[in-house]
Design a protein around this motif. Sequence first.
Motif, short mmCIF file in Angstrom:
data_model
loop_
_atom_site.label_atom_id
_atom_site.label_comp_id
_atom_site.label_asym_id
_atom_site.label_seq_id
_atom_site.Cartn_x
_atom_site.Cartn_y
_atom_site.Cartn_z
N GLU A 163 30.73 39.66 47.67
CA GLU A 163 30.26 38.58 46.83
C GLU A 163 29.18 37.60 47.30
O GLU A 163 28.30 37.25 46.90
CB GLU A 163 31.32 38.07 46.14
CG GLU A 163 30.84 37.20 44.90
CD GLU A 163 32.25 36.53 44.13
OE1 GLU A 163 31.86 36.30 42.84
OE2 GLU A 163 33.42 36.17 44.91
N GLU A 227 32.33 37.88 37.07
CA GLU A 227 32.74 36.43 37.34
C GLU A 227 33.71 35.95 36.36
O GLU A 227 33.54 36.16 35.12
CB GLU A 227 31.33 35.40 37.57
CG GLU A 227 31.90 34.30 38.03
CD GLU A 227 32.79 33.97 39.25
OE1 GLU A 227 33.93 33.54 39.09
OE2 GLU A 227 32.23 34.55 40.43
N TRP A 232 30.71 29.18 37.91
CA TRP A 232 29.63 30.25 38.35
C TRP A 232 29.08 31.28 37.16
O TRP A 232 27.86 31.49 37.57
CB TRP A 232 30.58 31.36 39.31
CG TRP A 232 30.79 30.47 40.60
CD1 TRP A 232 32.11 30.34 41.37
CD2 TRP A 232 29.84 30.39 41.74
NE1 TRP A 232 31.74 29.84 42.50
CE2 TRP A 232 30.41 30.02 42.73
CE3 TRP A 232 28.47 30.79 41.89
CZ2 TRP A 232 29.98 29.61 43.81
CZ3 TRP A 232 27.94 30.51 43.00
CH2 TRP A 232 28.35 29.84 44.09
N GLN A 233 29.61 31.17 36.11
CA GLN A 233 29.13 32.10 35.15
C GLN A 233 27.74 31.36 34.52
O GLN A 233 26.66 31.87 34.14
CB GLN A 233 30.20 32.23 33.88
CG GLN A 233 31.19 33.12 34.33
CD GLN A 233 32.05 33.65 33.21
OE1 GLN A 233 31.68 34.21 32.22
NE2 GLN A 233 33.37 33.32 32.89
N TYR A 236 24.94 31.48 37.43
CA TYR A 236 24.27 33.01 37.11
C TYR A 236 23.29 33.06 35.83
O TYR A 236 22.53 33.83 35.88
CB TYR A 236 25.30 34.00 37.05
CG TYR A 236 26.14 34.05 38.52
CD1 TYR A 236 25.46 34.04 39.85
CD2 TYR A 236 27.59 34.49 38.40
CE1 TYR A 236 26.16 33.89 40.99
CE2 TYR A 236 28.27 34.38 39.48
CZ TYR A 236 27.89 34.40 40.94
OH TYR A 236 28.47 34.15 42.22
N GLN A 479 36.18 44.27 38.98
CA GLN A 479 35.19 43.18 39.43
C GLN A 479 34.59 43.68 40.44
O GLN A 479 33.54 43.55 40.81
CB GLN A 479 36.04 41.87 39.84
CG GLN A 479 36.86 41.10 38.51
CD GLN A 479 37.38 39.87 38.97
OE1 GLN A 479 37.73 39.66 40.23
NE2 GLN A 479 37.37 38.83 38.28
#
Length: 836
Positions: A163, A227, A232-233, A236, A479
């Motif tokens: 990641e 995620e 973080w979402q 992104y 994931q």
Amino acid sequence: MSSNKGDIHFLWNNHVIGVLINIRELEILAKRKRTVKPGPPSPAAVAATPAQKKGVLFAIVALMAIYPLFFRALFFDRAMFVNHIIVAAVFILFWASKWKNKDLSFIRTPLDWAVLAFALAYAFSLITAVHFGDALYGCLKAFNYFMLYWLVGQVVTGHRSLERMAQMLLLGGLGVAVIGVLAASGFHVYPGAYNKGLIYSSLQYHNATAAFLAAMSILSLALLTGEEKRGWQITYSLAACLLQVIVFATLSKGAWLTLALACLVLVLGMPGRMRLKTVYFMLALGAVAFVVGNRFLAAVTGPRPIMGIMWILGGLVLAAAVYFLWEAACYLIKSHPRGRVIVIAGGAFLILGSALLLFNGSLGISRYVIRELLEIGQSDHSSYVTRLDFVRWGISIVKDYPLFGAGAGGWEGLYHRYQDYLFWTTQAHNHFIQVWVEAGTVGLITYLGIWLAMFWSLWSIYRGLKQRPIEAGQNQGRQVWSLVWGCAATVITLGIHASIDFDLSLPALSIVWFTLMAMINAALSWQGKTDGRAFSGWPAAGLSAVMGILVLTMGLAGLASLQSASQGRELLEKARESKSDNIRWNMMEQSARSYRQAAAIYPWEAEYHAELSAVYAEQLAMAQARGDQDAAQYYKNTVQSILRADNLSPGDMDIQNRLLDSAVRTSHLPLIMDRLDAATIANPLDMGKYETRSTLLWMAAEQALRNGDQRTAEYCRSILQIPDMIGQQQARIKAKAVNWQGQKLEVNATIELNMARAHYLLGHYHDASAILATLWQWEQNPEQQNPEAKRSTQAFYAASLQRQGKTVEAQAVLNAQKDERAVVLYNQLLGWQVPQ
């Protein structure tokens, strides 16, 4: 009871006394510490932990993967040689650590074997290489890619590091996007990053920039899908939107088609419910990016480019809104009894509203975007036709170099000889064809092997994750797979566009491509799925040492030679500007010395020998002017340098033109014609070569006539053969060659004038006057701006008529336009002794 109380009292007293004693000991110890000087820390205290070492190595490798994006994609030799040094040094140091730990593992999986075989295929291409220097340069790049691929596989050891590496690549993509945004908005943050409505960014080519950012947007969507953390979402989401804004603003229909196919690939590979999340963000963020990209393009091409940044910021706000709409929809579905109905109705409303805005023009789609969209369906568009022709030419080259190929640089050195219309391109615009031409069938098989090994690795990873029990509430398998598949979709994105353009010929993008391959391979390795026949032990270590030392040595040599050549070039320019013969001569000597040093350090670079031949040719001219006895030696040096450069790059038009210039400076006609022959063979459809041939031969014929040289007639007959040479090449020209670039291949006015002159000297006065009659009518056009050609046509026409006894006609030609110099030339022509 009394005895129990006594025991308790005794224990309590002992406990208090013990505590007091301990406190006293602590006070004494503290006093000693204040009085004793601290000594040096033990090595164990300062030594880095294994985790710290691993983190540092990961950071180094990750930076090596992304920093080339910001150095013009390593397109230029100097940056590439520096990269060779960095990668080889890290590779060697890493192997030294492995040797110390008695770990000699090397190749573990089929993908490892395929990438190594690909590098070795370029080494074998040296056997049949057309341009050895370019082929060696390409071989070093292939070894470089393998070493970095291998290093990435060593540092990506789990889902977390996988990641992090994906995040680093995404960070590199965002850096390229930001440079493009700022450059288009009027900020000069990077040279050549924006030009005439096209965003080049740091990759310096708008199609490659668009394709790379499209690929990074796919990676961002994959990271977003897998995620769980909100911060973080959102990150992104913003990243995917920004990247796609630039993709739509770059006006690259190839990148748009690639992005659409890549999105489909990404969705098909996503597991279970994650697919719905991917589709939502893909469509919603894509719609926002399309609208904002149009407005951004309109802003930066308008009077106030800085407004483009405002549109970008507005787009990021909309991207955040897209994310929160998703969160709201998820909350409604989970919490409200009619949440699903509300979400579906709201989604339908948004889609309908967006469609209405789109079709009534309220979104303001740029006319440039409309033009590109309309061209997508035009199968006869030049971008489609020429690429198909490139494939044909490439296959024709492969037929002559089937096994090991023509080496790197082979396409550029050969394609002019195989094309059926004149078109200039340094790349095949199809990486499969490019590899096939450069590394032959062996190289193509290894390149296809990389793709097959990647898909096999994906299948093995998928099966392994499906069979592994998933711990309750963690959903780790999905994931991991979403990220691995995102890497694969990104690889496919770059591969698709590279099949219609030359993206992977840019080293920085090849490095990203191989890094992604290594990440997929690492996911296979740390699951224990290493079914490939391993290659380890001292043979593997020896091969690694040879590879690392070779690339490091050649990188250092290449960098040193560039420095010497740069000094030579600078001295040559100063010498040409100097008005003092002595200073000029001394600078020429120093320039030649620098070029000789560059050629000695790195003798495979044709450019050094070509530039050295130019220095020797100028020294020859100076030596001849002052009667220097060493003139013969300078001529010999010039010829030797010309031959060395020609042997290294016989098909490089830039090199061939430089060698022709050096030959012309020697004033030695046989050498000049030899170089002209070589340049014509390298590009037989270049009209300029035939025009130059006729001019040089006429100058030689005229000089020979004045000197009483018997070769006058020979030179004239050579001029008259030029139409036949052109006719032979015209026979292979493609019918309706609408994409022809440059002068058409046909006998033009310059060649006709030289032919008429040649006929005159040979006594063919009727033939001369027939040609000159047409030329004379054409030269009287007011638009013709070449007085020298007009004067010569007038004089030769009148003279050829006079030689036929047509005095009145001859005088009429001379009187048509009064030109005293034409009359003087006319009288000279009548006095020439014409050879029999």
